[in-house]
Each structure stands twice: as C-alpha cells, then as structure tokens.
Design a protein around this motif. Structure first.
Motif, short mmCIF file in Angstrom:
data_model
loop_
_atom_site.label_atom_id
_atom_site.label_comp_id
_atom_site.label_asym_id
_atom_site.label_seq_id
_atom_site.Cartn_x
_atom_site.Cartn_y
_atom_site.Cartn_z
N CYS A 153 0.73 -1.02 0.16
CA CYS A 153 0.18 -0.47 0.21
C CYS A 153 0.41 1.29 -0.23
O CYS A 153 1.87 1.47 0.34
N CYS A 200 -2.78 5.02 2.52
CA CYS A 200 -3.86 3.80 2.38
C CYS A 200 -4.86 4.13 3.45
O CYS A 200 -4.52 4.07 4.62
N CYS A 242 -2.22 -3.15 -3.75
CA CYS A 242 -3.42 -2.96 -3.12
C CYS A 242 -4.58 -2.81 -4.15
O CYS A 242 -4.07 -1.19 -4.98
N CYS A 272 -5.61 1.65 -2.16
CA CYS A 272 -4.87 2.59 -2.78
C CYS A 272 -4.29 2.82 -3.82
O CYS A 272 -3.67 3.84 -4.18
ZN LIG Z 1 -4.21 -0.30 0.19
#
Ligand SMILES: [Zn+2]
Length: 332
Positions: free
Chosen positions: A16, A20, A47, A50
């Motif tokens: 991330c 995030c 991810c 994000c």
């Molecule tokens: Zn994330």
C-alpha cells in the motif's frame, strides 16, 4: 509520504501507499520498500484500494514542478501553487525540493532568469534591459547572492550500477571538460578531463553494469541544474553547490569521503589528519587511497587534502587542477 515509500503487509501479501485508508496493520507485519518495484520483487501485490502504482514517485512529481518553473521564469509563482502541483503541503514541498535539487524553487527560478539574462547579454542587450527581459523586477535583485542550502543524502550502494539508469552530461568548465552523471538518488560521478570520449569511457568503467544515457533536460532536469551549479562554481566562483550525492564505495571509503565533505572551502588537511578524522590514525595510506578513489571531483573535496609537509600530494584529475582549485578557494 506517498511516493516516498510503500509498505507491504506480510499477512496479506499486499502493498500500500502510506496514506491507504485500509485498516492499519500490526507493526510486526509491516515491511517497508523504497518503491513499488521492490515490493513486487518481494512478491507483494498492489492494493486495489489505494492503487500504489498510480502515485508518481516523489522525484517525478518534483521534476515536473521544476520543469514548470523553468518554463515560466518571468511569472510570479506562489509556493502554495507549486506545492499543490506536487501534491504536497507547502513546507514539505519546499524541503523535499531542496533535498532533491539542492536549490529552492525560488533559487531555481532566479537561476533560470540569470541564464536567460546571460543569453540576452551575449546577444547584445544592455544590462537593465536584459534583466527586465529575463523576468527580474529590478536590476538590484541580480546582485543578491544565492543562498547556501542543504541537500545532501549520501548513501552507500554496491558498485557496478546493475539494472540502473545513469544520465550524464558534459560541459566545458573553468578547469577543463566536466562530466557529471546522476542516478535517481543523486550525483554519482563528476569527472574532469580534456577529452569527451575519455570521460565517457571512465564513466562506463565505473558503472559497467548500468545503462548509461545522455541526459536530456526532458528526462533529467535535475542533472542539468546540478551541472550548471557546479560549472558556475568552477567557472565563475559562485558558491560550491551542495548537491544530493550518491556515494558508492567501501564503508571505509565512504567514511573518508564524508569526512572530506566537512572540510571548509579555503582550508586543507593532511592525509594523516584524514586518517585520524575517521578514527583510524594508523590508516594513512588507506585514507590516501580513499581520497584517490573519489569519483566526485570538487563535490567531494579531495583536493583539500595535502601531504604533511604541505606538498600537493596526488590528484586524480591532475596536480595543475588541484593547485588551481586550492588557489581559487583561498582567494575567495
Ligand atoms: Zn492500500
């Protein structure tokens, strides 16, 4: 800190960006990576929330802003607007800009104006007129000295430059041809010589595994800034630029080079003082070899090291240049 690092979570295998909104993982499950490539190499997946791969790196965002400043030398640019372009707060933007480029956004704009003015002067305009054309409000501003700044981020890396892209540029300087090369971390090489081809050959020998490309302002605005700053120092006696450096060598060499960075302009020390300075007074010869192995001419001031009897000692780029540099610095 988006664009500065990403983090992976061991238990989910996902990485991330720092902002995030997902639930904060337990610290013991977090692994940090300098960029998304490293996270992917370590088998983490991006991810979906994000989207860490969609954040431009900090450097690419700052470089975009630097390009914007360079192409608008005669406009008033508010710091807050520039910071917004970089997606940062004003104070953070200012700090990171200086850390990457060695000069503040404002100093960059002034230096672009100065270059334009030199061009205008060469073309024959009168001083005041050239100053106004170049975007200086009043000619008195021309004489404000550029501020000194911090921007050093010395780091150790293994040699060879495998998988890396190194951009270089070559200019005439006051003391010969100057080749400067940089990685994304900072200047990794500054070489002096008479012959362009030979300088380039030396660079390739230093980084045999790297992809070496000619810098284009488009791809590497920061390198153009850096080489201009060093060239101005060598040719015109402006202050020595504090550029971000990418130091690569053994632990001992890096210790010596860091020590050299602390010797002020106009001063000189002996090889034994260098050895003592890095906590190893016996290692005078090793300290001298580390000075000789310096590949950042002038930026890491190995020219400020002399023999104990005041003799010049050695200099990778020629004793004549060492003498000239020391003389220039003493005069100043
Ligand atoms: Zn994330």
């Amino acid at each position: 800190m988006d664009g500065v690092f990403v983090y992976g979570v061991v238990t989910t295998g996902i990485y991330c960006r720092p902002s995030c909104p997902a639930r904060t993982p337990k610290p013991e499950n977090v692994r940090y990576f300098a960029n998304t490539e490293l996270a992917r190499e370590a088998s983490y997946r991006p991810c979906k929330r994000c989207k860490p791969d969609q954040v431009g790196t900090e450097l690419s965002r700052l470089t975009e802003v630097a390009e914007h400043i360079r192409s608008h030398p005669d406009q008033r640019l508010a710091l807050s607007d520039l910071a917004r372009r970089a997606q940062m707060s004003s104070s953070h933007f200012q700090r990171r800009f200086v850390a990457h480029f060695g000069i503040s956004p404002r100093q960059l704009q002034e230096s672009v104006r100065m270059q334009r003015m030199k061009t205008a002067l060469r073309a024959g305009s009168a001083v005041t007129e050239a100053g106004l054309d170049a975007g200086f409000g009043s000619s008195s501003r021309l004489y404000e000295p550029p501020g000194r700044r911090l921007g050093m981020s010395p780091r150790a890396y293994s040699r060879g430059g495998k998988g890396e892209r190194i951009a270089y540029a070559i200019r005439h300087s006051g003391i010969g041809m100057l080749l400067m090369a940089a990685t994304s971390k900072g200047v990794c090489s500054a070489l002096l010589g008479e012959d362009e081809a030979m300088l380039l050959r030396q660079l390739r020998e230093e980084f045999p595994q790297a992809e070496i490309v000619l810098s284009q302002a488009q791809q590497s605005a920061q390198l153009d800034l850096w080489i201009d700053a060093l060239n101005a120092h060598l040719s015109e006696g402006s202050p020595s630029p504090d550029l971000p450096l990418d130091l690569r060598g053994t632990a001992f060499q890096i210790k010596v080079w860091r020590f050299l960075l602390g010797i002020p302009s106009g001063k000189a020390v002996s090889y034994s003082e260098v050895a003592a300075g890095v906590g190893n007074p016996q290692a005078v010869r090793a300290a001298a070899s580390a000075c000789a192995a310096n590949r950042l001419a002038v930026l890491v001031p190995c020219h400020r090291v002399l023999r104990a009897d005041g003799g010049l000692g050695g200099y990778r780029w020629g004793l004549e240049r060492k003498r000239t540099l020391l003389q220039l610095e003493r005069q100043r």
